[in-house]
Motif scaffolding. Structure first.
Motif, PDB file in Angstrom:
ATOM      1  N   ILE A  96      47.864  46.424  34.457  1.00  0.00           N
ATOM      2  CA  ILE A  96      47.971  47.093  35.757  1.00  0.00           C
ATOM      3  C   ILE A  96      48.183  48.599  35.613  1.00  0.00           C
ATOM      4  O   ILE A  96      47.510  49.393  36.262  1.00  0.00           O
ATOM      5  CB  ILE A  96      49.091  46.485  36.642  1.00  0.00           C
ATOM      6  CG1 ILE A  96      48.901  44.960  36.784  1.00  0.00           C
ATOM      7  CG2 ILE A  96      49.121  47.152  38.007  1.00  0.00           C
ATOM      8  CD1 ILE A  96      47.669  44.532  37.527  1.00  0.00           C
ATOM      9  N   THR A  97      49.133  49.038  34.777  1.00  0.00           N
ATOM     10  CA  THR A  97      49.433  50.467  34.612  1.00  0.00           C
ATOM     11  C   THR A  97      49.325  50.851  33.135  1.00  0.00           C
ATOM     12  O   THR A  97      50.328  51.195  32.504  1.00  0.00           O
ATOM     13  CB  THR A  97      50.840  50.814  35.139  1.00  0.00           C
ATOM     14  OG1 THR A  97      51.815  50.092  34.360  1.00  0.00           O
ATOM     15  CG2 THR A  97      50.987  50.443  36.596  1.00  0.00           C
ATOM     16  N   PRO A  98      48.136  50.821  32.550  1.00  0.00           N
ATOM     17  CA  PRO A  98      47.997  51.064  31.106  1.00  0.00           C
ATOM     18  C   PRO A  98      48.383  52.481  30.711  1.00  0.00           C
ATOM     19  O   PRO A  98      48.247  53.429  31.486  1.00  0.00           O
ATOM     20  CB  PRO A  98      46.516  50.796  30.839  1.00  0.00           C
ATOM     21  CG  PRO A  98      45.849  51.031  32.162  1.00  0.00           C
ATOM     22  CD  PRO A  98      46.832  50.568  33.189  1.00  0.00           C
ATOM     23  N   LEU A  99      48.848  52.622  29.463  1.00  0.00           N
ATOM     24  CA  LEU A  99      49.162  53.923  28.879  1.00  0.00           C
ATOM     25  C   LEU A  99      47.983  54.405  28.044  1.00  0.00           C
ATOM     26  O   LEU A  99      47.294  53.605  27.406  1.00  0.00           O
ATOM     27  CB  LEU A  99      50.389  53.839  27.971  1.00  0.00           C
ATOM     28  CG  LEU A  99      51.767  53.655  28.605  1.00  0.00           C
ATOM     29  CD1 LEU A  99      52.826  53.618  27.515  1.00  0.00           C
ATOM     30  CD2 LEU A  99      52.070  54.765  29.593  1.00  0.00           C
ATOM     31  N   ARG A 100      47.771  55.714  28.044  1.00  0.00           N
ATOM     32  CA  ARG A 100      46.767  56.328  27.177  1.00  0.00           C
ATOM     33  C   ARG A 100      47.417  57.461  26.408  1.00  0.00           C
ATOM     34  O   ARG A 100      48.055  58.342  26.995  1.00  0.00           O
ATOM     35  CB  ARG A 100      45.596  56.862  27.989  1.00  0.00           C
ATOM     36  CG  ARG A 100      44.614  57.669  27.143  1.00  0.00           C
ATOM     37  CD  ARG A 100      43.339  57.987  27.874  1.00  0.00           C
ATOM     38  NE  ARG A 100      42.474  58.830  27.057  1.00  0.00           N
ATOM     39  CZ  ARG A 100      41.190  59.058  27.314  1.00  0.00           C
ATOM     40  NH1 ARG A 100      40.620  58.478  28.364  1.00  0.00           N
ATOM     41  NH2 ARG A 100      40.453  59.843  26.549  1.00  0.00           N
ATOM     42  N   LEU A 101      47.274  57.430  25.081  1.00  0.00           N
ATOM     43  CA  LEU A 101      47.757  58.528  24.255  1.00  0.00           C
ATOM     44  C   LEU A 101      46.825  59.723  24.432  1.00  0.00           C
ATOM     45  O   LEU A 101      45.621  59.619  24.213  1.00  0.00           O
ATOM     46  CB  LEU A 101      47.800  58.110  22.784  1.00  0.00           C
ATOM     47  CG  LEU A 101      48.218  59.204  21.788  1.00  0.00           C
ATOM     48  CD1 LEU A 101      49.643  59.672  22.059  1.00  0.00           C
ATOM     49  CD2 LEU A 101      48.066  58.704  20.357  1.00  0.00           C
ATOM     50  N   VAL A 102      47.392  60.850  24.850  1.00  0.00           N
ATOM     51  CA  VAL A 102      46.593  62.054  25.061  1.00  0.00           C
ATOM     52  C   VAL A 102      46.590  62.915  23.807  1.00  0.00           C
ATOM     53  O   VAL A 102      45.540  63.289  23.287  1.00  0.00           O
ATOM     54  CB  VAL A 102      47.114  62.852  26.271  1.00  0.00           C
ATOM     55  CG1 VAL A 102      46.336  64.163  26.440  1.00  0.00           C
ATOM     56  CG2 VAL A 102      47.015  62.014  27.542  1.00  0.00           C
ATOM     57  N   GLU A 103      47.784  63.227  23.297  1.00  0.00           N
ATOM     58  CA  GLU A 103      47.860  64.058  22.097  1.00  0.00           C
ATOM     59  C   GLU A 103      49.211  63.896  21.418  1.00  0.00           C
ATOM     60  O   GLU A 103      50.188  63.453  22.036  1.00  0.00           O
ATOM     61  CB  GLU A 103      47.618  65.534  22.443  1.00  0.00           C
ATOM     62  CG  GLU A 103      48.597  66.116  23.450  1.00  0.00           C
ATOM     63  CD  GLU A 103      48.149  67.469  23.996  1.00  0.00           C
ATOM     64  OE1 GLU A 103      46.982  67.846  23.782  1.00  0.00           O
ATOM     65  OE2 GLU A 103      48.967  68.142  24.647  1.00  0.00           O
ATOM     66  N   GLU A 104      49.263  64.245  20.143  1.00  0.00           N
ATOM     67  CA  GLU A 104      50.500  64.256  19.365  1.00  0.00           C
ATOM     68  C   GLU A 104      50.718  65.673  18.845  1.00  0.00           C
ATOM     69  O   GLU A 104      49.788  66.316  18.351  1.00  0.00           O
ATOM     70  CB  GLU A 104      50.425  63.268  18.203  1.00  0.00           C
ATOM     71  CG  GLU A 104      50.295  61.823  18.636  1.00  0.00           C
ATOM     72  CD  GLU A 104      50.346  60.845  17.474  1.00  0.00           C
ATOM     73  OE1 GLU A 104      51.417  60.735  16.855  1.00  0.00           O
ATOM     74  OE2 GLU A 104      49.318  60.207  17.201  1.00  0.00           O
ATOM     75  N   LYS A 105      51.961  66.142  18.981  1.00  0.00           N
ATOM     76  CA  LYS A 105      52.254  67.511  18.575  1.00  0.00           C
ATOM     77  C   LYS A 105      53.713  67.618  18.159  1.00  0.00           C
ATOM     78  O   LYS A 105      54.615  67.195  18.883  1.00  0.00           O
ATOM     79  CB  LYS A 105      51.967  68.465  19.735  1.00  0.00           C
ATOM     80  CG  LYS A 105      52.182  69.946  19.414  1.00  0.00           C
ATOM     81  CD  LYS A 105      51.851  70.813  20.617  1.00  0.00           C
ATOM     82  CE  LYS A 105      52.063  72.286  20.311  1.00  0.00           C
ATOM     83  NZ  LYS A 105      51.773  73.153  21.498  1.00  0.00           N
ATOM     84  N   ASP A 106      53.946  68.169  16.975  1.00  0.00           N
ATOM     85  CA  ASP A 106      55.299  68.437  16.478  1.00  0.00           C
ATOM     86  C   ASP A 106      56.191  67.204  16.551  1.00  0.00           C
ATOM     87  O   ASP A 106      57.362  67.278  16.935  1.00  0.00           O
ATOM     88  CB  ASP A 106      55.940  69.586  17.263  1.00  0.00           C
ATOM     89  CG  ASP A 106      55.168  70.897  17.124  1.00  0.00           C
ATOM     90  OD1 ASP A 106      54.569  71.098  16.059  1.00  0.00           O
ATOM     91  OD2 ASP A 106      55.171  71.690  18.077  1.00  0.00           O
ATOM     92  N   GLY A 107      55.640  66.056  16.179  1.00  0.00           N
ATOM     93  CA  GLY A 107      56.439  64.841  16.136  1.00  0.00           C
ATOM     94  C   GLY A 107      56.669  64.176  17.471  1.00  0.00           C
ATOM     95  O   GLY A 107      57.462  63.241  17.573  1.00  0.00           O
ATOM     96  N   SER A 108      55.987  64.626  18.529  1.00  0.00           N
ATOM     97  CA  SER A 108      56.134  64.005  19.840  1.00  0.00           C
ATOM     98  C   SER A 108      54.762  63.573  20.354  1.00  0.00           C
ATOM     99  O   SER A 108      53.736  64.163  19.999  1.00  0.00           O
ATOM    100  CB  SER A 108      56.795  64.951  20.844  1.00  0.00           C
ATOM    101  OG  SER A 108      55.987  66.091  21.040  1.00  0.00           O
ATOM    102  N   LYS A 109      54.754  62.562  21.186  1.00  0.00           N
ATOM    103  CA  LYS A 109      53.527  62.056  21.785  1.00  0.00           C
ATOM    104  C   LYS A 109      53.497  62.403  23.265  1.00  0.00           C
ATOM    105  O   LYS A 109      54.523  62.327  23.950  1.00  0.00           O
ATOM    106  CB  LYS A 109      53.430  60.536  21.630  1.00  0.00           C
ATOM    107  CG  LYS A 109      53.301  60.052  20.207  1.00  0.00           C
ATOM    108  CD  LYS A 109      53.228  58.521  20.176  1.00  0.00           C
ATOM    109  CE  LYS A 109      53.088  58.005  18.750  1.00  0.00           C
ATOM    110  NZ  LYS A 109      53.041  56.512  18.720  1.00  0.00           N
ATOM    111  N   LEU A 110      52.314  62.750  23.744  1.00  0.00           N
ATOM    112  CA  LEU A 110      52.101  62.950  25.169  1.00  0.00           C
ATOM    113  C   LEU A 110      51.175  61.843  25.641  1.00  0.00           C
ATOM    114  O   LEU A 110      50.054  61.706  25.147  1.00  0.00           O
ATOM    115  CB  LEU A 110      51.474  64.314  25.443  1.00  0.00           C
ATOM    116  CG  LEU A 110      51.153  64.644  26.909  1.00  0.00           C
ATOM    117  CD1 LEU A 110      52.438  64.738  27.728  1.00  0.00           C
ATOM    118  CD2 LEU A 110      50.363  65.941  27.018  1.00  0.00           C
ATOM    119  N   MET A 111      51.650  61.029  26.576  1.00  0.00           N
ATOM    120  CA  MET A 111      50.891  59.886  27.058  1.00  0.00           C
ATOM    121  C   MET A 111      50.718  59.978  28.567  1.00  0.00           C
ATOM    122  O   MET A 111      51.510  60.630  29.255  1.00  0.00           O
ATOM    123  CB  MET A 111      51.585  58.570  26.687  1.00  0.00           C
ATOM    124  CG  MET A 111      51.875  58.422  25.209  1.00  0.00           C
ATOM    125  SD  MET A 111      52.494  56.770  24.757  1.00  0.00           S
ATOM    126  CE  MET A 111      50.943  55.851  24.697  1.00  0.00           C
TER     127      MET A 111
END
Length: 486
Positions: A96-111
């Motif tokens: 229903i509300t899937p996550l998508r990984l957008v980018e990884e930077k400096d040890g953190s993920k932006l989803m």
């Protein structure tokens, strides 16, 4: 579970009672007398649940007066792949509300958490579809009718109308700021021809519409006579339904309860991010709640300074993320209630000052109204602001780097999220809508049209049915009375 008013002068009520009512009699907003807590053991079990089963587990902590078998049936009727059919990644449809990984930077993920897979292509469907089924269920139990009176800056209205169209015993009177929504948003609402749907375009801005809803809600005799209810996020059920996807986002992004995540939320009326606050108060391991505003930066100013300064209608900008063109965040009162230690009398005094003086100051500086801003950090709130140039740049950047097209509000969220990344902590941006709803700006940013789901190809060409009215409360009441037969 009993519910109390943020202004402290109304008797506690049950979930079913406040479901149909909106504002409390004292003008405040309802909140649980205490937040139910979620244990680590519960989170472990919830990781494996489907979205409707997760919704049931969360909601049964709040709707304790609805039989569990009925509540289970309602959520399974609501959260289906048929209703939320616009998932762009087919293998994730069941979530229903899937996550998508957008980018990884400096040890953190932006989803990015997709919340716009429902019938109106906006996150408001996540709560509104449930609200429609809850209303119909409760009205049938009571053999009653309901006239919904609401306001929208763009997405709430269409989500409410699509959720309520054809529902037995329900009429919808929806206010929107005249010529202030995108062409798609306008057509999505005004093209509906259902006899129980009434669209009213108000000559003003969203805050004017919202003020009219509150004025009618505070006329208790009229409200009772005309059986007035609300679907705006002043309605507690709207907010609690949004709590569910914070749990889903967290559980999808982590593998253990020792991990924390942050959420960035495009914010105008404070309802969506207020749901995150509630999830955090329940014990969900949220590191930060990041409020992303557009040029109408009332909330950003507060979370930076402790000063809540409402703008007048003439000072409210008409932007390319119009659903956030709001300068008086009605749900903000729920957070202030918690920030002030649940002191209803102080909350009442502060929001009366908003009406008379345009705001209040909790910075602790000489002459301020208090010093509670010093406690903001313990609630995890931070903020940021995005402009038209920022959202264009963000839309272009994500499309060029990741072949990902996002709408203008989500772009505001991504821009601000990038400013608050913390090493080792995943940042989840809550999607606001599909880009097709704001095609004018997508074309400006990318030089091409946004893709449209099937059934929306030529929506702007459909016949439209709506009334244009001034900001006149008495005329509005007369219009409602004339169309209810009560």
């Amino acid at each position: 579970m009993q519910y109390i008013s943020t202004r402290g002068a109304s008797a506690p009520q049950s979930f079913s009672h406040i479901l149909l009512g909106g504002l409390a009699p004292d003008g405040g907003l309802y909140l649980p007398a205490e937040y139910p807590q979620v244990t680590g053991a519960e989170l472990d079990v919830w990781r494996t649940l489907s979205y409707p089963d997760l919704a049931f587990e969360v909601l049964k902590k709040f709707a304790t007066d609805i039989p569990e078998a009925d509540l289970h049936a309602l959520v399974h009727k609501t959260y289906t792949a048929d209703v939320y059919r616009n998932v762009r990644h087919g293998e994730e449809a069941a979530r229903i509300t899937p996550l998508r990984l957008v980018e990884e930077k400096d040890g953190s993920k932006l989803m990015l958490q997709a919340l716009s897979n429902g019938p109106t292509l906006a996150f408001k469907d996540m709560a509104m579809q449930l609200l429609g089924n809850l209303f119909e269920y409760t009205l049938a139990k009571q053999h009653a009718e309901l006239n919904i009176f609401g306001a929208t800056s763009g997405d709430t209205g269409s989500a409410a109308e699509y959720a309520m169209r054809g529902k037995k015993g329900i009429r919808v009177f929806m206010l929107s700021p005249h010529k202030k929504m995108s062409a798609f948003q306008t057509a999505q609402m005004f093209s509906l021809q259902d006899p129980n749907i009434f669209n009213i375009a108000v000559d003003g801005v969203f805050d004017d519409c919202q003020d009219m809803v509150k004025a009618v809600s505070n006329d208790h005799a009229f409200k009772q006579q005309q059986k007035i209810g609300t679907v705006n996020s002043i309605n507690w059920a709207r907010v609690v339904a949004q709590v569910i996807y914070y749990f889903r986002g967290y559980l999808s992004a982590t593998t253990s309860n020792e991990q924390k995540v942050s959420f960035t939320v495009p914010s105008g009326n404070f309802g969506n991010i207020c749901a995150g606050h509630i999830a955090r108060m329940m014990g969900l391991p949220i590191h930060q709640l990041v409020a992303a505003t557009n040029e109408n930066d009332v909330l950003d100013e507060f979370f930076r300074t402790g000063v809540y300064r409402v703008r007048k209608s003439a000072e409210t900008y008409h932007t390319t993320s119009p659903s956030m063109d709001i300068s008086k965040a009605s749900n903000f009162e729920r957070f202030v209630f918690d920030l002030l230690g649940r002191d209803g009398a102080r909350v009442r005094a502060l929001f009366q000052k908003v009406e008379t003086h345009g705001g209040f100051d909790l910075s602790g500086k000489p002459g301020s109204d208090g010093d509670e801003f010093k406690n903001i950090a313990q609630f995890g709130f931070v903020s940021g602001k995005s402009t038209h140039a920022d959202r264009l740049a963000t839309i272009r950047d994500l499309h060029a780097k990741y072949d990902l097209m996002i709408d203008t509000h989500t772009a505001d969220g991504v821009k601000v999220a990038r400013e608050h990344l913390t090493p080792g902590i995943t940042m989840i941006v809550l999607e606001t809508a599909l880009p097709a709803k704001f095609n004018e700006t997508i074309r400006e940013a990318l030089g091409r049209d946004a893709e449209r789901p099937a059934g929306f190809e030529n929506i702007e060409d459909l016949p439209q049915r709506f009334e244009v009215m001034t900001k006149d409360i008495e005329k509005m009441k007369a219009f409602i009375t004339a169309h209810t037969g009560l």
